[in-house]
Write an enzyme that holds these catalytic residues in place. Structure first.
Site, PDB file in Angstrom:
ATOM      1  CG  ASN A  13      -0.220  -0.073   2.512  1.00  0.00           C
ATOM      2  OD1 ASN A  13       0.503   0.848   2.859  1.00  0.00           O
ATOM      3  ND2 ASN A  13      -0.367  -1.185   3.243  1.00  0.00           N
ATOM      4  N   PRO A  33      -2.327 -11.928  10.534  1.00  0.00           N
ATOM      5  CG  PRO A  33      -0.306 -12.261  11.636  1.00  0.00           C
ATOM      6  CD  PRO A  33      -0.967 -12.416  10.302  1.00  0.00           C
ATOM      7  CG  ASP A  34      -5.400  -6.788  14.324  1.00  0.00           C
ATOM      8  OD1 ASP A  34      -4.550  -6.104  14.936  1.00  0.00           O
ATOM      9  OD2 ASP A  34      -6.431  -6.304  13.820  1.00  0.00           O
ATOM     10  CB  ILE A  35       0.640  -6.627  14.553  1.00  0.00           C
ATOM     11  CG1 ILE A  35       1.067  -7.404  13.309  1.00  0.00           C
ATOM     12  CG2 ILE A  35       1.816  -6.390  15.493  1.00  0.00           C
ATOM     13  CD1 ILE A  35       1.990  -6.669  12.371  1.00  0.00           C
ATOM     14  CG  PHE A  72      -2.356   5.469  13.785  1.00  0.00           C
ATOM     15  CD1 PHE A  72      -2.415   6.781  13.344  1.00  0.00           C
ATOM     16  CD2 PHE A  72      -1.371   5.116  14.700  1.00  0.00           C
ATOM     17  CE1 PHE A  72      -1.513   7.727  13.800  1.00  0.00           C
ATOM     18  CE2 PHE A  72      -0.465   6.056  15.162  1.00  0.00           C
ATOM     19  CZ  PHE A  72      -0.533   7.362  14.713  1.00  0.00           C
TER      20      PHE A  72
HETATM   21  O1  C5P Z   1      -8.160  -2.909  11.380  1.00  0.00           O
HETATM   22  P1  C5P Z   1      -7.373  -1.771  10.883  1.00  0.00           P
HETATM   23  O2  C5P Z   1      -6.337  -2.133   9.871  1.00  0.00           O
HETATM   24  O3  C5P Z   1      -8.152  -0.593  10.431  1.00  0.00           O
HETATM   25  O4  C5P Z   1      -6.615  -1.249  12.214  1.00  0.00           O
HETATM   26  C1  C5P Z   1      -5.655  -0.266  12.170  1.00  0.00           C
HETATM   27  C2  C5P Z   1      -4.758  -0.403  13.357  1.00  0.00           C
HETATM   28  O5  C5P Z   1      -4.419  -1.746  13.606  1.00  0.00           O
HETATM   29  C3  C5P Z   1      -3.448   0.286  13.112  1.00  0.00           C
HETATM   30  O6  C5P Z   1      -2.971   0.717  14.352  1.00  0.00           O
HETATM   31  C4  C5P Z   1      -2.595  -0.820  12.523  1.00  0.00           C
HETATM   32  O7  C5P Z   1      -1.217  -0.553  12.681  1.00  0.00           O
HETATM   33  C5  C5P Z   1      -3.046  -2.011  13.332  1.00  0.00           C
HETATM   34  N1  C5P Z   1      -2.993  -3.279  12.603  1.00  0.00           N
HETATM   35  C6  C5P Z   1      -2.128  -4.258  13.022  1.00  0.00           C
HETATM   36  N2  C5P Z   1      -2.098  -5.463  12.374  1.00  0.00           N
HETATM   37  C7  C5P Z   1      -2.930  -5.700  11.338  1.00  0.00           C
HETATM   38  C8  C5P Z   1      -3.808  -4.714  10.907  1.00  0.00           C
HETATM   39  C9  C5P Z   1      -3.819  -3.507  11.554  1.00  0.00           C
HETATM   40  O8  C5P Z   1      -1.362  -4.036  13.969  1.00  0.00           O
HETATM   41  N3  C5P Z   1      -2.877  -6.862  10.730  1.00  0.00           N
END
Ligand code: C5P
Length: 406
Positions: free
Chosen positions: A210, A305-307, A323
Protein backbone atom coordinates in the site's frame (compact mmCIF):
# COMPACT_ATOMS: atom_id res chain seq x y z
CA UNK A 1 16.96 8.92 34.41
CA UNK A 2 17.00 12.62 33.63
CA UNK A 3 15.54 14.46 30.72
CA UNK A 4 18.90 14.57 28.92
CA UNK A 5 18.33 10.96 27.83
CA UNK A 6 19.30 10.53 24.17
CA UNK A 7 20.61 14.10 24.04
CA UNK A 8 23.97 15.00 22.57
CA UNK A 9 25.70 17.74 24.50
CA UNK A 10 28.71 19.48 23.05
CA UNK A 11 30.59 20.87 26.03
CA UNK A 12 32.73 23.88 25.16
CA UNK A 13 35.49 24.55 27.66
CA UNK A 14 37.22 27.94 27.56
CA UNK A 15 40.19 29.27 29.52
CA UNK A 16 39.47 29.89 33.18
CA UNK A 17 40.26 28.34 36.53
CA UNK A 18 36.72 26.85 36.62
CA UNK A 19 37.77 24.60 33.71
CA UNK A 20 38.65 21.97 36.30
CA UNK A 21 34.91 21.70 37.08
CA UNK A 22 34.27 20.54 33.49
CA UNK A 23 35.34 17.07 34.57
CA UNK A 24 32.52 16.92 37.12
CA UNK A 25 30.13 18.50 34.66
CA UNK A 26 30.78 15.69 32.15
CA UNK A 27 29.95 13.14 34.84
CA UNK A 28 26.72 14.98 35.73
CA UNK A 29 25.63 15.17 32.09
CA UNK A 30 26.38 11.49 31.58
CA UNK A 31 24.51 10.73 34.79
CA UNK A 32 21.46 12.13 33.01
CA UNK A 33 22.19 9.85 30.03
CA UNK A 34 23.49 12.56 27.73
CA UNK A 35 26.24 11.74 25.22
CA UNK A 36 29.02 14.27 25.67
CA UNK A 37 31.72 15.54 23.30
CA UNK A 38 34.18 18.17 24.39
CA UNK A 39 35.65 21.07 22.45
CA UNK A 40 38.38 23.07 24.20
CA UNK A 41 39.85 26.45 23.33
CA UNK A 42 43.66 26.62 23.41
CA UNK A 43 43.53 28.60 26.70
CA UNK A 44 41.37 25.90 28.33
CA UNK A 45 44.13 23.34 27.81
CA UNK A 46 46.32 25.42 30.16
CA UNK A 47 43.88 24.66 32.98
CA UNK A 48 42.88 21.04 32.39
CA UNK A 49 44.29 18.46 30.01
CA UNK A 50 42.36 17.25 26.96
CA UNK A 51 43.31 13.73 27.97
CA UNK A 52 41.33 14.02 31.22
CA UNK A 53 38.23 15.23 29.42
CA UNK A 54 38.68 12.66 26.67
CA UNK A 55 38.87 9.84 29.22
CA UNK A 56 35.78 11.10 31.04
CA UNK A 57 33.66 11.84 27.98
CA UNK A 58 34.71 8.65 26.19
CA UNK A 59 35.12 10.65 22.98
CA UNK A 60 38.07 12.40 21.36
CA UNK A 61 38.38 16.04 22.47
CA UNK A 62 38.38 18.54 19.60
CA UNK A 63 40.88 21.35 19.92
CA UNK A 64 41.69 23.10 16.71
CA UNK A 65 39.85 24.40 13.70
CA UNK A 66 42.63 23.67 11.26
CA UNK A 67 43.56 20.20 12.42
CA UNK A 68 43.23 17.97 9.35
CA UNK A 69 43.14 14.72 11.31
CA UNK A 70 40.37 15.97 13.64
CA UNK A 71 38.39 17.51 10.77
CA UNK A 72 38.59 14.22 8.90
CA UNK A 73 37.14 12.40 11.93
CA UNK A 74 34.41 14.88 12.82
CA UNK A 75 34.72 18.38 11.36
CA UNK A 76 33.34 21.59 12.82
CA UNK A 77 30.19 21.48 10.71
CA UNK A 78 29.52 17.86 11.70
CA UNK A 79 30.06 18.72 15.36
CA UNK A 80 27.63 21.63 14.96
CA UNK A 81 25.08 19.25 13.42
CA UNK A 82 25.77 16.53 15.97
CA UNK A 83 24.95 18.64 19.02
CA UNK A 84 21.44 18.92 20.45
CA UNK A 85 22.85 21.49 22.85
CA UNK A 86 26.07 23.47 22.99
CA UNK A 87 26.97 24.21 26.59
CA UNK A 88 30.00 26.45 27.10
CA UNK A 89 31.19 26.02 30.67
CA UNK A 90 33.20 27.80 31.81
CA UNK A 91 32.59 30.68 29.40
CA UNK A 92 35.30 33.33 29.74
CA UNK A 93 34.61 37.06 29.24
CA UNK A 94 36.68 36.83 26.05
CA UNK A 95 34.64 33.92 24.65
CA UNK A 96 31.37 35.69 25.52
CA UNK A 97 32.59 38.78 23.62
CA UNK A 98 33.60 36.68 20.62
CA UNK A 99 30.33 34.74 20.59
CA UNK A 100 28.43 38.01 20.85
CA UNK A 101 30.23 39.44 17.81
CA UNK A 102 29.85 36.29 15.71
CA UNK A 103 33.58 35.68 15.44
CA UNK A 104 34.76 32.41 13.99
CA UNK A 105 38.44 32.44 14.81
CA UNK A 106 38.60 29.15 16.70
CA UNK A 107 36.87 25.78 16.64
CA UNK A 108 34.34 26.45 19.41
CA UNK A 109 33.15 29.84 18.11
CA UNK A 110 32.90 28.39 14.59
CA UNK A 111 30.75 25.51 15.84
CA UNK A 112 28.50 28.00 17.63
CA UNK A 113 28.16 30.00 14.40
CA UNK A 114 27.31 26.89 12.38
CA UNK A 115 24.82 25.36 14.79
CA UNK A 116 21.03 25.60 14.82
CA UNK A 117 20.83 24.00 18.25
CA UNK A 118 20.38 25.87 21.51
CA UNK A 119 23.51 27.43 22.97
CA UNK A 120 24.00 28.00 26.70
CA UNK A 121 26.93 29.72 28.35
CA UNK A 122 27.99 29.48 31.99
CA UNK A 123 30.03 32.63 32.63
CA UNK A 124 33.03 32.29 34.92
CA UNK A 125 35.19 35.33 35.67
CA UNK A 126 36.37 37.77 38.29
CA UNK A 127 33.56 39.89 39.77
CA UNK A 128 34.92 43.13 38.24
CA UNK A 129 35.14 41.55 34.79
CA UNK A 130 31.58 40.30 35.28
CA UNK A 131 30.36 43.75 36.35
CA UNK A 132 32.12 45.53 33.51
CA UNK A 133 29.73 47.40 31.22
CA UNK A 134 31.20 45.75 28.13
CA UNK A 135 30.59 42.24 29.53
CA UNK A 136 27.06 43.13 30.60
CA UNK A 137 26.30 44.64 27.18
CA UNK A 138 27.58 41.49 25.49
CA UNK A 139 25.42 39.29 27.74
CA UNK A 140 22.40 41.45 27.03
CA UNK A 141 22.98 40.99 23.31
CA UNK A 142 23.47 37.23 23.67
CA UNK A 143 20.14 36.98 25.50
CA UNK A 144 18.54 38.85 22.59
CA UNK A 145 20.11 36.22 20.29
CA UNK A 146 18.36 33.51 22.37
CA UNK A 147 21.60 32.29 23.95
CA UNK A 148 20.87 30.93 27.43
CA UNK A 149 22.95 32.37 30.24
CA UNK A 150 23.37 29.90 33.11
CA UNK A 151 24.48 31.68 36.27
CA UNK A 152 26.92 32.88 37.36
CA UNK A 153 26.93 32.06 41.06
CA UNK A 154 28.31 34.36 43.71
CA UNK A 155 30.91 33.55 46.35
CA UNK A 156 34.60 33.09 46.90
CA UNK A 157 36.72 33.59 43.78
CA UNK A 158 40.08 32.08 42.94
CA UNK A 159 41.63 35.57 42.84
CA UNK A 160 40.60 36.18 46.46
CA UNK A 161 37.61 38.43 45.69
CA UNK A 162 34.14 37.61 46.91
CA UNK A 163 31.25 38.33 44.57
CA UNK A 164 29.37 37.43 41.44
CA UNK A 165 31.16 35.63 38.62
CA UNK A 166 31.81 32.07 39.86
CA UNK A 167 30.79 29.36 37.45
CA UNK A 168 27.46 27.81 38.44
CA UNK A 169 27.80 24.39 40.11
CA UNK A 170 27.96 21.44 37.65
CA UNK A 171 24.82 19.86 39.18
CA UNK A 172 22.88 23.12 38.70
CA UNK A 173 24.19 23.45 35.15
CA UNK A 174 22.92 19.95 34.42
CA UNK A 175 19.47 20.78 35.76
CA UNK A 176 19.38 23.98 33.69
CA UNK A 177 20.45 22.03 30.60
CA UNK A 178 17.75 19.40 31.09
CA UNK A 179 15.14 22.09 31.62
CA UNK A 180 15.84 23.32 28.08
CA UNK A 181 14.50 20.06 26.68
CA UNK A 182 10.87 20.33 27.30
CA UNK A 183 9.59 17.04 28.53
CA UNK A 184 11.74 14.10 29.50
CA UNK A 185 8.22 12.68 29.75
CA UNK A 186 9.23 9.17 28.76
CA UNK A 187 12.58 8.94 30.51
CA UNK A 188 13.13 5.36 31.62
CA UNK A 189 10.26 4.06 29.48
CA UNK A 190 10.44 1.67 26.54
CA UNK A 191 8.34 2.43 23.48
CA UNK A 192 7.84 0.11 20.50
CA UNK A 193 6.41 1.57 17.30
CA UNK A 194 5.45 -0.07 14.00
CA UNK A 195 5.56 2.05 10.86
CA UNK A 196 5.18 1.98 7.10
CA UNK A 197 3.49 -0.58 4.85
CA UNK A 198 4.07 -4.30 4.71
CA UNK A 199 4.87 -6.19 1.50
CA UNK A 200 3.18 -9.52 0.92
CA UNK A 201 5.12 -11.52 -1.63
CA UNK A 202 3.40 -13.27 -4.55
CA UNK A 203 6.58 -14.56 -6.11
CA UNK A 204 10.27 -13.53 -5.97
CA UNK A 205 9.60 -10.25 -7.83
CA UNK A 206 6.00 -9.23 -7.04
CA UNK A 207 4.16 -8.22 -3.93
CA UNK A 208 0.96 -6.69 -2.59
CA UNK A 209 1.44 -3.48 -0.60
CA UNK A 210 0.00 0.00 0.00
CA UNK A 211 0.95 3.69 -0.16
CA UNK A 212 1.86 4.23 3.49
CA UNK A 213 4.91 6.53 3.65
CA UNK A 214 5.86 5.65 7.23
CA UNK A 215 6.21 9.37 8.05
CA UNK A 216 3.80 9.34 11.00
CA UNK A 217 5.42 6.31 12.64
CA UNK A 218 8.92 7.69 12.10
CA UNK A 219 7.90 11.08 13.53
CA UNK A 220 6.42 9.29 16.55
CA UNK A 221 9.62 7.31 17.06
CA UNK A 222 11.63 10.53 16.92
CA UNK A 223 9.27 12.25 19.36
CA UNK A 224 9.39 9.28 21.76
CA UNK A 225 13.19 9.28 21.68
CA UNK A 226 13.21 13.07 22.18
CA UNK A 227 11.01 12.52 25.23
CA UNK A 228 13.74 10.24 26.57
CA UNK A 229 12.26 6.83 25.76
CA UNK A 230 14.25 3.77 24.80
CA UNK A 231 12.59 3.49 21.41
CA UNK A 232 12.33 0.54 19.04
CA UNK A 233 10.99 1.22 15.56
CA UNK A 234 9.76 -1.73 13.50
CA UNK A 235 9.55 -0.50 9.97
CA UNK A 236 8.16 -1.89 6.75
CA UNK A 237 9.83 -0.81 3.48
CA UNK A 238 9.85 3.02 3.27
CA UNK A 239 11.84 5.76 1.56
CA UNK A 240 12.93 7.35 4.86
CA UNK A 241 16.37 7.34 6.47
CA UNK A 242 16.51 5.26 9.64
CA UNK A 243 16.24 7.73 12.51
CA UNK A 244 19.41 8.28 14.49
CA UNK A 245 19.68 6.90 18.02
CA UNK A 246 16.63 4.67 17.58
CA UNK A 247 16.87 0.92 17.27
CA UNK A 248 15.25 0.28 13.90
CA UNK A 249 14.25 -3.21 12.82
CA UNK A 250 13.31 -3.46 9.15
CA UNK A 251 10.77 -6.03 8.06
CA UNK A 252 8.89 -6.87 4.87
CA UNK A 253 5.74 -8.82 5.58
CA UNK A 254 3.04 -8.70 8.25
CA UNK A 255 4.24 -12.05 9.60
CA UNK A 256 7.78 -10.64 9.99
CA UNK A 257 6.36 -7.53 11.66
CA UNK A 258 4.40 -9.64 14.12
CA UNK A 259 7.48 -11.66 15.08
CA UNK A 260 9.56 -8.49 15.51
CA UNK A 261 6.81 -6.81 17.55
CA UNK A 262 6.37 -9.79 19.87
CA UNK A 263 10.12 -9.86 20.50
CA UNK A 264 10.46 -6.11 20.98
CA UNK A 265 7.45 -5.64 23.19
CA UNK A 266 8.98 -7.51 26.11
CA UNK A 267 9.42 -4.98 28.91
CA UNK A 268 7.81 -2.23 26.84
CA UNK A 269 5.62 0.41 28.46
CA UNK A 270 3.98 1.59 25.26
CA UNK A 271 3.18 -0.07 21.92
CA UNK A 272 2.09 2.19 19.08
CA UNK A 273 0.94 0.56 15.84
CA UNK A 274 1.29 3.16 13.11
CA UNK A 275 2.00 0.62 10.37
CA UNK A 276 -0.43 0.07 7.53
CA UNK A 277 -0.34 -3.70 7.76
CA UNK A 278 -1.71 -5.58 4.76
CA UNK A 279 -4.93 -7.28 5.83
CA UNK A 280 -4.32 -10.28 3.56
CA UNK A 281 -1.35 -12.12 2.07
CA UNK A 282 -1.15 -14.61 -0.79
CA UNK A 283 -1.92 -18.10 0.50
CA UNK A 284 1.31 -19.31 -1.07
CA UNK A 285 4.41 -17.63 -2.46
CA UNK A 286 5.52 -19.00 -5.83
CA UNK A 287 9.15 -20.07 -5.79
CA UNK A 288 9.69 -18.92 -9.38
CA UNK A 289 8.37 -15.82 -11.15
CA UNK A 290 4.74 -16.43 -12.15
CA UNK A 291 4.37 -16.55 -15.96
CA UNK A 292 1.58 -14.65 -17.69
CA UNK A 293 0.26 -17.67 -19.54
CA UNK A 294 -3.49 -17.23 -18.89
CA UNK A 295 -5.77 -14.28 -19.64
CA UNK A 296 -7.06 -14.29 -16.14
CA UNK A 297 -5.35 -15.00 -12.90
CA UNK A 298 -6.67 -15.60 -9.42
CA UNK A 299 -4.75 -15.12 -6.23
CA UNK A 300 -5.93 -16.85 -3.12
CA UNK A 301 -5.45 -14.62 -0.09
CA UNK A 302 -5.42 -15.51 3.58
CA UNK A 303 -5.90 -13.14 6.48
CA UNK A 304 -2.85 -11.69 8.17
CA UNK A 305 -2.63 -11.75 11.96
CA UNK A 306 -3.74 -8.54 13.64
CA UNK A 307 -0.50 -7.40 15.26
CA UNK A 308 -1.90 -4.79 17.62
CA UNK A 309 -4.78 -7.02 18.74
CA UNK A 310 -2.25 -9.78 19.48
CA UNK A 311 -0.16 -7.41 21.59
CA UNK A 312 -3.24 -6.04 23.37
CA UNK A 313 -4.19 -9.50 24.60
CA UNK A 314 -0.79 -10.41 26.01
CA UNK A 315 -1.03 -11.19 29.72
CA UNK A 316 1.37 -8.37 30.63
CA UNK A 317 0.82 -5.82 27.96
CA UNK A 318 2.05 -2.32 27.34
CA UNK A 319 -0.25 0.66 26.94
CA UNK A 320 -1.51 -0.06 23.44
CA UNK A 321 -2.21 2.65 20.87
CA UNK A 322 -3.56 2.09 17.38
CA UNK A 323 -4.43 4.14 14.33
CA UNK A 324 -7.64 4.05 12.35
CA UNK A 325 -7.81 5.33 8.80
CA UNK A 326 -11.46 5.84 7.88
CA UNK A 327 -13.34 7.45 5.02
CA UNK A 328 -16.64 8.02 6.87
CA UNK A 329 -18.17 8.01 10.37
CA UNK A 330 -14.72 8.48 11.87
CA UNK A 331 -15.65 8.46 15.55
CA UNK A 332 -18.10 5.56 15.23
CA UNK A 333 -15.67 3.23 13.45
CA UNK A 334 -12.73 4.29 15.59
CA UNK A 335 -14.66 3.55 18.78
CA UNK A 336 -15.68 0.17 17.40
CA UNK A 337 -12.05 -0.64 16.59
CA UNK A 338 -10.92 0.56 20.03
CA UNK A 339 -13.20 -1.98 21.71
CA UNK A 340 -12.72 -4.81 19.21
CA UNK A 341 -8.93 -4.64 19.50
CA UNK A 342 -8.97 -3.83 23.24
CA UNK A 343 -6.85 -0.70 22.84
CA UNK A 344 -6.18 2.18 25.21
CA UNK A 345 -6.24 4.81 22.49
CA UNK A 346 -7.05 5.06 18.81
CA UNK A 347 -5.67 7.89 16.71
CA UNK A 348 -8.22 8.22 13.94
CA UNK A 349 -7.89 10.11 10.71
CA UNK A 350 -10.12 10.74 7.74
CA UNK A 351 -8.27 9.41 4.71
CA UNK A 352 -10.95 10.66 2.28
CA UNK A 353 -9.29 14.09 2.65
CA UNK A 354 -6.17 13.93 0.44
CA UNK A 355 -4.53 16.94 2.13
CA UNK A 356 -3.94 14.81 5.23
CA UNK A 357 -3.00 11.23 6.03
CA UNK A 358 -1.14 8.58 4.08
CA UNK A 359 1.45 10.32 1.91
CA UNK A 360 1.12 13.94 3.04
CA UNK A 361 3.25 16.02 5.42
CA UNK A 362 0.20 16.95 7.51
CA UNK A 363 -2.37 15.05 9.46
CA UNK A 364 -5.54 15.85 11.40
CA UNK A 365 -6.64 13.34 13.98
CA UNK A 366 -9.33 12.47 16.44
CA UNK A 367 -8.16 10.84 19.66
CA UNK A 368 -10.59 8.17 20.80
CA UNK A 369 -10.20 6.38 24.10
CA UNK A 370 -12.63 4.52 26.34
CA UNK A 371 -15.28 7.03 27.35
CA UNK A 372 -13.91 10.15 25.65
CA UNK A 373 -12.69 11.65 22.40
CA UNK A 374 -10.81 14.79 21.46
CA UNK A 375 -9.97 16.28 18.05
CA UNK A 376 -6.68 17.97 17.24
CA UNK A 377 -6.32 20.60 14.47
CA UNK A 378 -4.46 19.87 11.19
CA UNK A 379 -0.74 20.09 11.74
CA UNK A 380 2.60 18.89 10.46
CA UNK A 381 3.25 15.22 11.31
CA UNK A 382 6.35 16.10 13.34
CA UNK A 383 4.47 18.56 15.54
CA UNK A 384 1.55 16.18 15.78
CA UNK A 385 3.90 13.38 16.86
CA UNK A 386 5.10 15.50 19.78
CA UNK A 387 1.53 16.26 20.83
CA UNK A 388 0.57 12.58 20.56
CA UNK A 389 3.54 11.49 22.65
CA UNK A 390 2.53 14.03 25.32
CA UNK A 391 -1.02 12.68 25.28
CA UNK A 392 0.11 9.04 25.38
CA UNK A 393 2.62 9.68 28.20
CA UNK A 394 -0.21 11.16 30.28
CA UNK A 395 -2.14 7.86 29.90
CA UNK A 396 0.66 5.83 31.46
CA UNK A 397 -0.18 4.56 34.89
CA UNK A 398 2.36 5.08 37.67
CA UNK A 399 3.17 1.37 37.54
CA UNK A 400 4.84 0.40 34.28
CA UNK A 401 2.67 -2.36 32.92
CA UNK A 402 -1.03 -2.56 32.22
CA UNK A 403 -3.39 -5.47 32.49
CA UNK A 404 -5.68 -6.13 29.54
CA UNK A 405 -8.99 -4.33 29.39
CA UNK A 406 -11.99 -6.51 30.19
O1 C5P B 1 -8.16 -2.91 11.38
P1 C5P B 1 -7.37 -1.77 10.88
O2 C5P B 1 -6.34 -2.13 9.87
O3 C5P B 1 -8.15 -0.59 10.43
O4 C5P B 1 -6.61 -1.25 12.21
C1 C5P B 1 -5.65 -0.27 12.17
C2 C5P B 1 -4.76 -0.40 13.36
O5 C5P B 1 -4.42 -1.75 13.61
C3 C5P B 1 -3.45 0.29 13.11
O6 C5P B 1 -2.97 0.72 14.35
C4 C5P B 1 -2.59 -0.82 12.52
O7 C5P B 1 -1.22 -0.55 12.68
C5 C5P B 1 -3.05 -2.01 13.33
N1 C5P B 1 -2.99 -3.28 12.60
C6 C5P B 1 -2.13 -4.26 13.02
N2 C5P B 1 -2.10 -5.46 12.37
C7 C5P B 1 -2.93 -5.70 11.34
C8 C5P B 1 -3.81 -4.71 10.91
C9 C5P B 1 -3.82 -3.51 11.55
O8 C5P B 1 -1.36 -4.04 13.97
N3 C5P B 1 -2.88 -6.86 10.73
Amino acid sequence: MGSLSNKRVLLGVTGGIAAYKSAELIRCLQGQNAEVRVVMTPAATEFITPLTLQALSGNPVSLELLDTAAEAAMGHIELARWADLILVAPASADFIARLCHGEGNDLLSTICLASHSPIAVAPAMNKHMWGNTATQKNLHQLREQAVHIFGPAAGYQACGDIGEGRMEDPANLCSMASALFATGLLSGKKVVITAGPTREALDPVRYISNHSSGKMGYALAQAAAEAGANTVLISGPVQLDPPERIKTITVESAMDMLTAALNAVEGADIFIAAAAVADYRPASVAEQKIKKSDDEMYIELVKNPDIIATIATLPLRPLTVGFAAETENLEFYATKKLHQKKLDLIIANDVSDSSIGFNSEDNRVLLVQPGSSKSLPTMNKVLLANKLIEHIAALLPSSTLQTPQP
